[in-house]
Design a protein around this motif. Structure first.
Motif, PDB file in Angstrom:
ATOM      1  N   PHE A 113       0.839  -1.197   0.021  1.00 35.50           N
ATOM      2  CA  PHE A 113       0.047  -0.146   0.219  1.00 35.50           C
ATOM      3  C   PHE A 113       0.914   1.210   0.083  1.00 35.50           C
ATOM      4  O   PHE A 113       2.075   1.022   0.367  1.00 35.50           O
ATOM      5  CB  PHE A 113      -1.106  -0.152   1.268  1.00 35.50           C
ATOM      6  N   ILE A 114       0.234   2.415  -0.513  1.00 36.55           N
ATOM      7  CA  ILE A 114       0.940   3.571  -0.712  1.00 36.55           C
ATOM      8  C   ILE A 114       0.208   4.639   0.287  1.00 36.55           C
ATOM      9  O   ILE A 114      -1.008   4.835   0.206  1.00 36.55           O
ATOM     10  CB  ILE A 114       0.984   4.005  -2.116  1.00 36.55           C
ATOM     11  N   LEU A 115       0.972   5.411   1.017  1.00 33.60           N
ATOM     12  CA  LEU A 115       0.296   6.338   1.944  1.00 33.60           C
ATOM     13  C   LEU A 115       0.507   7.694   1.099  1.00 33.60           C
ATOM     14  O   LEU A 115       1.385   7.829   0.204  1.00 33.60           O
ATOM     15  CB  LEU A 115       1.035   6.558   3.045  1.00 33.60           C
ATOM     16  N   ASP A 116      -0.553   8.561   1.208  1.00 32.04           N
ATOM     17  CA  ASP A 116      -0.449   9.810   0.772  1.00 32.04           C
ATOM     18  C   ASP A 116       0.944  10.678   1.187  1.00 32.04           C
ATOM     19  O   ASP A 116       1.229  10.819   2.278  1.00 32.04           O
ATOM     20  CB  ASP A 116      -1.495  10.776   1.553  1.00 32.04           C
ATOM     21  N   PRO A 117       1.702  11.131   0.197  1.00 35.67           N
ATOM     22  CA  PRO A 117       3.105  11.732   0.279  1.00 35.67           C
ATOM     23  C   PRO A 117       2.986  13.240   1.184  1.00 35.67           C
ATOM     24  O   PRO A 117       3.893  13.483   1.372  1.00 35.67           O
ATOM     25  CB  PRO A 117       3.458  11.816  -1.302  1.00 35.67           C
ATOM     26  N   LYS A 118       1.641  13.641   1.126  1.00 32.06           N
ATOM     27  CA  LYS A 118       1.355  14.788   1.778  1.00 32.06           C
ATOM     28  C   LYS A 118       1.237  14.672   3.225  1.00 32.06           C
ATOM     29  O   LYS A 118       1.203  15.778   4.273  1.00 32.06           O
ATOM     30  CB  LYS A 118      -0.013  15.376   1.226  1.00 32.06           C
ATOM     31  N   LEU A 119       1.437  13.445   3.742  1.00 36.49           N
ATOM     32  CA  LEU A 119       1.125  13.188   5.171  1.00 36.49           C
ATOM     33  C   LEU A 119       2.702  13.495   6.057  1.00 36.49           C
ATOM     34  O   LEU A 119       3.769  13.412   5.385  1.00 36.49           O
ATOM     35  CB  LEU A 119       0.989  11.726   5.482  1.00 36.49           C
ATOM     36  N   SER A 120       2.348  14.155   7.213  1.00 41.39           N
ATOM     37  CA  SER A 120       3.616  14.374   7.939  1.00 41.39           C
ATOM     38  C   SER A 120       4.065  13.043   8.605  1.00 41.39           C
ATOM     39  O   SER A 120       3.540  12.067   8.315  1.00 41.39           O
ATOM     40  CB  SER A 120       3.189  15.348   9.340  1.00 41.39           C
ATOM     41  N   GLU A 121       5.317  13.183   9.055  1.00 43.42           N
ATOM     42  CA  GLU A 121       5.875  12.080   9.996  1.00 43.42           C
ATOM     43  C   GLU A 121       5.071  11.432  10.703  1.00 43.42           C
ATOM     44  O   GLU A 121       4.928  10.210  11.160  1.00 43.42           O
ATOM     45  CB  GLU A 121       7.332  12.371  10.542  1.00 43.42           C
ATOM     46  N   GLN A 122       4.328  12.416  11.702  1.00 49.86           N
ATOM     47  CA  GLN A 122       3.403  11.978  12.650  1.00 49.86           C
ATOM     48  C   GLN A 122       2.396  11.290  12.347  1.00 49.86           C
ATOM     49  O   GLN A 122       1.781  10.245  12.725  1.00 49.86           O
ATOM     50  CB  GLN A 122       3.085  13.162  13.581  1.00 49.86           C
ATOM     51  N   GLU A 123       1.766  11.632  11.159  1.00 50.43           N
ATOM     52  CA  GLU A 123       0.456  10.899  10.593  1.00 50.43           C
ATOM     53  C   GLU A 123       0.905   9.587  10.126  1.00 50.43           C
ATOM     54  O   GLU A 123       0.258   8.872  10.075  1.00 50.43           O
ATOM     55  CB  GLU A 123       0.120  11.996   9.267  1.00 50.43           C
ATOM     56  N   ILE A 124       2.140   9.376   9.326  1.00 53.90           N
ATOM     57  CA  ILE A 124       2.431   8.372   8.792  1.00 53.90           C
ATOM     58  C   ILE A 124       2.720   7.174  10.167  1.00 53.90           C
ATOM     59  O   ILE A 124       2.205   6.357   9.763  1.00 53.90           O
ATOM     60  CB  ILE A 124       3.753   8.495   8.091  1.00 53.90           C
ATOM     61  N   ASP A 125       3.180   7.750  10.989  1.00 61.00           N
ATOM     62  CA  ASP A 125       3.405   6.764  12.307  1.00 61.00           C
ATOM     63  C   ASP A 125       2.074   6.370  12.973  1.00 61.00           C
ATOM     64  O   ASP A 125       1.793   5.337  12.944  1.00 61.00           O
ATOM     65  CB  ASP A 125       4.148   7.407  13.425  1.00 61.00           C
TER      66      ASP A 125
END
Length: 106
Positions: free
Chosen positions: A23-35
């Motif tokens: 899966f691919i996460l939205d590249p606009k996400l912050s590091e905190q949102e990715i975590d």
């Protein structure tokens, strides 16, 4: 091959199944949102079903899902993970592979 050896080698009736997940996460996400998204994925989609996920990434995640301990994943496990991924706004695309032999591949 004798039953005892089939069990030891996880063959035939002792075969254990797993599946690939990408899966691919939205590249606009912050590091905190990715975590947060990955923690939720592991808690809600994987560990809640007694499964394990081996793999990694940053925005582009690739890994293998299998049952923790002896046993196999099921079509229900696959469907649960697919539903989870499709419901998340952080996930831009995903692919859940078919059940395959967790020890010896396709």
């Amino acid at each position: 091959m004798k039953r005892r050896l089939r069990k030891k080698l996880r063959n035939r009736e002792f075969q254990e199944l797993g599946f690939d997940v990408r899966f691919i996460l939205d590249p606009k996400l912050s590091e905190q949102e990715i975590d947060s998204a990955i923690d939720s994925f592991l808690d809600e989609a994987i560990e809640s079903q007694g499964l394990g996920f081996g793999g990694g990434g940053h925005y582009d995640w690739d890994g293998f899902v299998c049952f923790m301990g002896r046993g196999s994943t099921t079509e229900e496990n696959r469907a649960h993970i697919e539903r989870w991924l499709s419901a998340r706004h952080e996930v831009t695309s995903y692919e859940v592979g078919p059940l395959i032999d967790a020890w010896y591949g396709a």
